[in-house]
Scaffold this active site. Structure first.
Site, PDB file in Angstrom:
ATOM      1  N   ASP A  64       9.592   2.928   1.673  1.00  0.00           N
ATOM      2  CA  ASP A  64       8.398   3.698   2.000  1.00  0.00           C
ATOM      3  C   ASP A  64       8.194   3.615   3.508  1.00  0.00           C
ATOM      4  O   ASP A  64       7.633   2.654   4.022  1.00  0.00           O
ATOM      5  CB  ASP A  64       7.196   3.135   1.250  1.00  0.00           C
TER       6      ASP A  64
ATOM      7  N   LYS B  93       2.992  11.449   6.822  1.00  0.00           N
ATOM      8  CA  LYS B  93       2.143  11.265   7.995  1.00  0.00           C
ATOM      9  C   LYS B  93       2.665  11.981   9.231  1.00  0.00           C
ATOM     10  O   LYS B  93       2.391  13.151   9.433  1.00  0.00           O
ATOM     11  CB  LYS B  93       1.902   9.783   8.232  1.00  0.00           C
TER      12      LYS B  93
ATOM     13  N   PHE C 193       0.866  -1.175   0.000  1.00  0.00           N
ATOM     14  CA  PHE C 193       0.000   0.000   0.000  1.00  0.00           C
ATOM     15  C   PHE C 193       0.908   1.231   0.000  1.00  0.00           C
ATOM     16  O   PHE C 193       1.574   1.526   0.987  1.00  0.00           O
ATOM     17  CB  PHE C 193      -0.930   0.056   1.212  1.00  0.00           C
TER      18      PHE C 193
END
Length: 404
Positions: free
Chosen positions: A230, A259, A145
């Site tokens: 990531d 984030k 994801f």
């Protein structure tokens, strides 16, 4: 007295009436928050065990971050990258130092960071490695994801994220996550990068086998391929280290961050790499109006300074062991699988008992907010400011839900 329209049932109905249904949120309507706690429009308090998918690593409204935002709001919020502002250099320098890299390219969302990484890897492949024009390929893992843009969903293996959004962007090869032999076999002369999550968050906090990440690092070095990590969810203290890669002493060629970098206040993302990689970009070839804006840089610089102390990494590591012990005690008592790294956990509930959604609804009714993913799996990712007592409370509540 709160207007009836603002109370939970009415607010939920309004949200469903006026919003495209791209999410299926729990039926709770939050109006305020502090630290690890949320309060809904009816005044009920909840322990936050999701932390905005790691966007709130430092809790809600951390005083140092709020102060930085307030101070910057009174001075300057946006210039665009047409000019240099006085927060930009400090942010880029301090984040580069935290990452051990030469350069930083600030963006906004995690998906933008991933798209940036893809573009940079391709350009590096053509200009530095010598891949023929239009032939670059990138190795990715199943269960990944990385976001939901059209390019990113092109290599997703989640049909909900991918179906009906074609035609898909070519140039990606999917291999099984954790299978070093398959990854190695997939690399060819036109491979420019391997793009991986060091821990797969959306998949249910899946930790790869020991030795996998070092193996990926070595094969990328041997084959002249960039290793792109990531760390948008796993990085910045979540796993008990600054980066999840740190657990095995691995340094990727490129970090993708987001984030938590925005401190739960503004969306901030960044790509960090050395000049031989990020240096392939020239003016006009990539950009973002809001990327690296003054407000974002002011907040994110304070985030980097919080991490530079090491306090939050230590908290995550120490409290994560308490979380692990509590969750592993529930194996065979409703849980059939537990994966924990720092303050990040994936829990597989016996599907004969309930789905992940049902578990989260029952936790919500008892004052704990978490989120399900993929059937009977739920994730726990509390803010790193959570206390021992609050972790015990979450475990106790989960125990009651499973027993019921």
């Amino acid at each position: 007295m709160v207007d009836d329209k603002l109370r939970t049932p009415g607010a939920v109905r309004d949200a469903e009436r006026w919003t495209a249904h791209n999410y299926h949120p729990l039926p709770v309507v939050i109006s305020s928050a502090e630290g690890a706690w949320l309060t809904d429009v009816d005044g009920k308090r909840y322990l936050d065990c999701l932390a905005g998918y790691s966007a709130l690593n430092f809790g809600h409204r951390h005083p140092q971050l709020i102060a930085a935002a307030h101070a910057q709001l009174d001075r300057l919020t946006l210039t665009s990258r047409a000019f240099i502002h006085d927060q930009f250099a400090d942010f880029c320098r301090e984040l580069a130092e935290l990452c051990g890299k030469d350069l930083v390219l600030p963006m906004n969302t995690g998906a933008e960071a991933v798209e940036t990484g893809i573009k940079v890897a391709r350009k590096w492949g053509y200009q530095v490695k010598g891949v023929p024009a239009g032939q670059a390929n990138i190795i990715v893992a199943d269960g990944n994801f990385h976001g939901r843009t059209t390019t990113i969903v092109s290599f997703s293996t989640d049909e909900d994220a991918r179906a009906d959004f074609g035609p898909y962007t070519p140039g990606f090869t999917v291999v099984p996550y954790g299978d070093l032999d398959a990854l190695t076999a997939a690399i060819d002369d036109n491979t420019v990068a391997v793009l991986l999550e060091p821990i797969q968050g959306e998949q249910g906090v899946v930790v790869p086998p020991e030795g996998y990440l070092p193996g990926v690092r070595q094969v990328c070095t041997d084959r002249n391929v960039l290793f792109i990590a990531d760390e948008i969810q796993s990085g910045l203290g979540r796993t008990g280290r600054t980066f999840a890669c740190d657990h095995e002493g691995v340094v990727p060629d490129m970090y993708l961050l987001g984030k938590a970098l925005g401190g739960g206040i503004v969306p901030v993302s960044a790509v960090a790499a050395n000049s031989d990689v990020l240096g392939v970009l020239k003016p006009g070839q990539h950009g973002s109006t809001f990327g690296g804006n003054p407000l974002a840089c002011a907040v994110a610089t304070e985030v980097v300074r919080l991490l530079a102390t090491g306090e939050f990494q230590r908290r995550s590591a120490e409290l994560g062991e308490r979380l692990r012990a509590g969750l592993e005690g529930l194996l065979g008592k409703g849980l059939v699988g537990v994966r924990v790294r720092g303050l990040w956990a994936g829990l597989d509930i016996d599907p004969a008992l309930m789905s992940g959604r049902e578990a989260c609804e029952r936790l919500m009714a008892r004052g704990i907010l978490a989120k399900d993913t993929h059937g009977s799996t739920i994730r726990l990712a509390p803010p790193l400011v959570i206390t021992e007592e609050e972790i015990d409370q979450a475990i106790k509540t989960l125990t009651e839900v499973l027993a019921a």
